[in-house]
Motif scaffolding. Structure first.
Motif, short mmCIF file in Angstrom:
data_model
loop_
_atom_site.label_atom_id
_atom_site.label_comp_id
_atom_site.label_asym_id
_atom_site.label_seq_id
_atom_site.Cartn_x
_atom_site.Cartn_y
_atom_site.Cartn_z
N VAL A 167 41.99 50.12 69.35
CA VAL A 167 43.34 50.71 69.31
C VAL A 167 44.27 49.91 68.41
O VAL A 167 43.94 48.81 67.95
CB VAL A 167 43.97 50.85 70.73
N ARG A 218 53.92 53.44 70.18
CA ARG A 218 52.87 54.00 71.02
C ARG A 218 51.51 53.43 70.62
O ARG A 218 51.32 52.99 69.48
CB ARG A 218 52.82 55.54 70.99
N THR A 219 50.59 53.48 71.62
CA THR A 219 49.20 53.08 71.39
C THR A 219 48.46 54.25 70.77
O THR A 219 48.63 55.39 71.21
CB THR A 219 48.51 52.75 72.74
N LEU A 220 47.64 53.98 69.76
CA LEU A 220 46.79 55.03 69.18
C LEU A 220 45.39 54.46 68.96
O LEU A 220 45.23 53.26 68.75
CB LEU A 220 47.34 55.48 67.82
N VAL A 221 44.40 55.34 69.00
CA VAL A 221 43.05 54.92 68.62
C VAL A 221 43.06 54.67 67.11
O VAL A 221 43.56 55.50 66.34
CB VAL A 221 42.02 56.01 68.97
N ARG A 281 41.00 54.94 64.27
CA ARG A 281 39.74 55.65 64.04
C ARG A 281 38.84 54.94 63.06
O ARG A 281 37.62 54.87 63.26
CB ARG A 281 40.01 57.06 63.50
N PHE A 298 44.61 59.58 64.22
CA PHE A 298 44.64 61.02 64.47
C PHE A 298 45.77 61.32 65.45
O PHE A 298 45.83 60.72 66.52
CB PHE A 298 43.30 61.49 65.05
N ILE A 299 46.63 62.23 65.05
CA ILE A 299 47.77 62.58 65.89
C ILE A 299 47.96 64.10 65.85
O ILE A 299 47.21 64.80 65.18
CB ILE A 299 49.05 61.86 65.44
N SER A 313 53.99 66.65 67.81
CA SER A 313 54.67 65.49 68.39
C SER A 313 55.88 65.08 67.55
O SER A 313 55.85 65.20 66.32
CB SER A 313 53.69 64.32 68.47
N PRO A 314 56.93 64.56 68.21
CA PRO A 314 58.09 64.08 67.43
C PRO A 314 57.70 62.99 66.43
O PRO A 314 58.39 62.79 65.42
CB PRO A 314 59.04 63.52 68.50
N LYS A 315 56.61 62.29 66.69
CA LYS A 315 56.25 61.20 65.77
C LYS A 315 55.82 61.74 64.40
O LYS A 315 55.91 61.05 63.40
CB LYS A 315 55.18 60.28 66.35
N GLN A 355 53.53 68.51 71.98
CA GLN A 355 53.24 67.23 72.64
C GLN A 355 54.56 66.51 72.89
O GLN A 355 55.45 66.52 72.04
CB GLN A 355 52.34 66.35 71.76
N SER A 356 54.68 65.94 74.06
CA SER A 356 55.86 65.17 74.48
C SER A 356 57.04 66.04 74.90
O SER A 356 58.12 65.52 75.19
CB SER A 356 56.32 64.17 73.41
C1 LIG Z 1 44.37 53.73 74.71
C2 LIG Z 1 45.24 54.84 74.19
C3 LIG Z 1 44.83 55.55 73.07
C4 LIG Z 1 45.62 56.59 72.57
N1 LIG Z 1 45.22 57.24 71.43
C5 LIG Z 1 45.99 58.21 70.91
C6 LIG Z 1 45.65 58.83 69.67
O1 LIG Z 1 44.65 58.49 69.02
N2 LIG Z 1 46.46 59.82 69.20
C7 LIG Z 1 47.60 60.19 69.87
O2 LIG Z 1 48.30 61.09 69.37
N3 LIG Z 1 47.97 59.63 71.02
C8 LIG Z 1 47.20 58.63 71.56
N4 LIG Z 1 47.57 58.01 72.73
C9 LIG Z 1 48.80 58.48 73.41
C10 LIG Z 1 50.03 57.89 72.71
O3 LIG Z 1 50.17 56.53 73.03
C11 LIG Z 1 51.32 58.64 73.11
O4 LIG Z 1 51.51 58.59 74.49
C12 LIG Z 1 51.28 60.11 72.66
O5 LIG Z 1 50.74 60.22 71.35
C13 LIG Z 1 52.67 60.73 72.69
O6 LIG Z 1 53.44 60.05 71.75
P1 LIG Z 1 54.83 60.59 71.21
O7 LIG Z 1 55.84 60.36 72.30
O8 LIG Z 1 55.08 59.77 70.02
O9 LIG Z 1 54.66 62.04 70.94
C14 LIG Z 1 46.82 56.96 73.23
C15 LIG Z 1 47.24 56.21 74.33
C16 LIG Z 1 46.46 55.18 74.81
C17 LIG Z 1 46.96 54.40 76.01
#
Ligand SMILES: Cc1cc2nc3c(=O)[nH]c(=O)nc-3n(C[C@H](O)[C@H](O)[C@H](O)COP(=O)(O)O)c2cc1C
Length: 195
Positions: free
Chosen positions: A24, A39-42, A44, A54-55, A59-61, A122-123
């Motif tokens: 991550v 925020r946490t993201l994978v 890739r 990947f998103i 989402s607002p992001k 999303q969100s």
């Molecule tokens: C371990 C982990 C991995 C995540 N991976 C992703 C991801 O790859 N893509 C994604 O959109 N959100 C991922 N999320 C969720 C985001 O952290 C976030 O909650 C979500 O994208 C909503 O974000 P936003 O408020 O910016 O729309 C992950 C969260 C965790 C805890």
């Protein structure tokens, strides 16, 4: 030294050590009003200087990313005691590549991507969790997981790194090593920073 190769090597070792941060990263954004979010993201993929995420475009992001109002990616491997702060330009990943990668997503995540298309962004706020679980149950009845295709709002983003700030805690007496790497003219150069 190439800091991207260092990240790849640290990531590999972090995986072997069972580091829960190995796959991550943390994406910080500023929106047009200067409001910050993280925020946490994978993470890739890492290829050359490219860090792939990947998103979902609902989402607002996504707006903050495409408005170009400010972004930085952070990687922290506790097992390696190294932090990397990465910045650079953003490029959208080709739709065909997104589509083929999407097929490897866990089934539950695929249904969630359909939820963003059919229930709401999303969100966004919904009345209850039941609204969500009912929608997913309905999708499971209507859609055979094997035949689902990547919805149009699924997106891949590559951060093409040109600046990496490394903080290495593997030194005695808390005299950490901090270096700023800049990519210019096809090579990385570095400067030492006060940690
Ligand atoms: C371990 C982990 C991995 C995540 N991976 C992703 C991801 O790859 N893509 C994604 O959109 N959100 C991922 N999320 C969720 C985001 O952290 C976030 O909650 C979500 O994208 C909503 O974000 P936003 O408020 O910016 O729309 C992950 C969260 C965790 C805890």
């Amino acid at each position: 030294m190439n800091p991207v190769q260092n990240i790849q090597s640290d990531r590999q070792q972090a995986r072997q050590l069972g580091d829960s941060n190995a796959d991550v990263c943390f994406l910080a954004l500023a929106d047009a009003d200067g409001k910050a979010s993280v925020r946490t993201l994978v993470l890739r993929d890492i290829n050359d200087n490219r860090f792939t995420l990947f998103i979902n475009k609902t989402s607002p992001k996504w707006k903050a990313l495409t408005d170009g109002t400010g972004h930085e990616l952070l990687i922290w491997y506790p097992s390696m005691q190294r932090q990397y702060r990465i910045s650079g330009s953003l490029q959208e990943v080709d739709g065909e590549i997104v589509g083929s990668n999407w097929q490897r997503r866990p089934t539950g995540s695929k249904y969630l991507d359909y939820v963003y298309e059919e229930l709401g962004n999303q969100s966004s706020i919904i009345d209850s969790r039941k609204v969500l679980t009912d929608k997913i149950n309905q999708l499971k009845q209507d859609q055979d997981a094997e035949n689902m295709q990547s919805p149009p709002m699924v997106a891949g983003i590559e951060l093409v790194a040109d600046r990496i700030d490394l903080l290495d805690l593997n030194h005695q007496d808390r005299v950490h090593d901090r270096r700023l790497y800049i990519y210019d003219g096809g090579t990385w150069s570095s400067q030492v920073l006060i940690p």
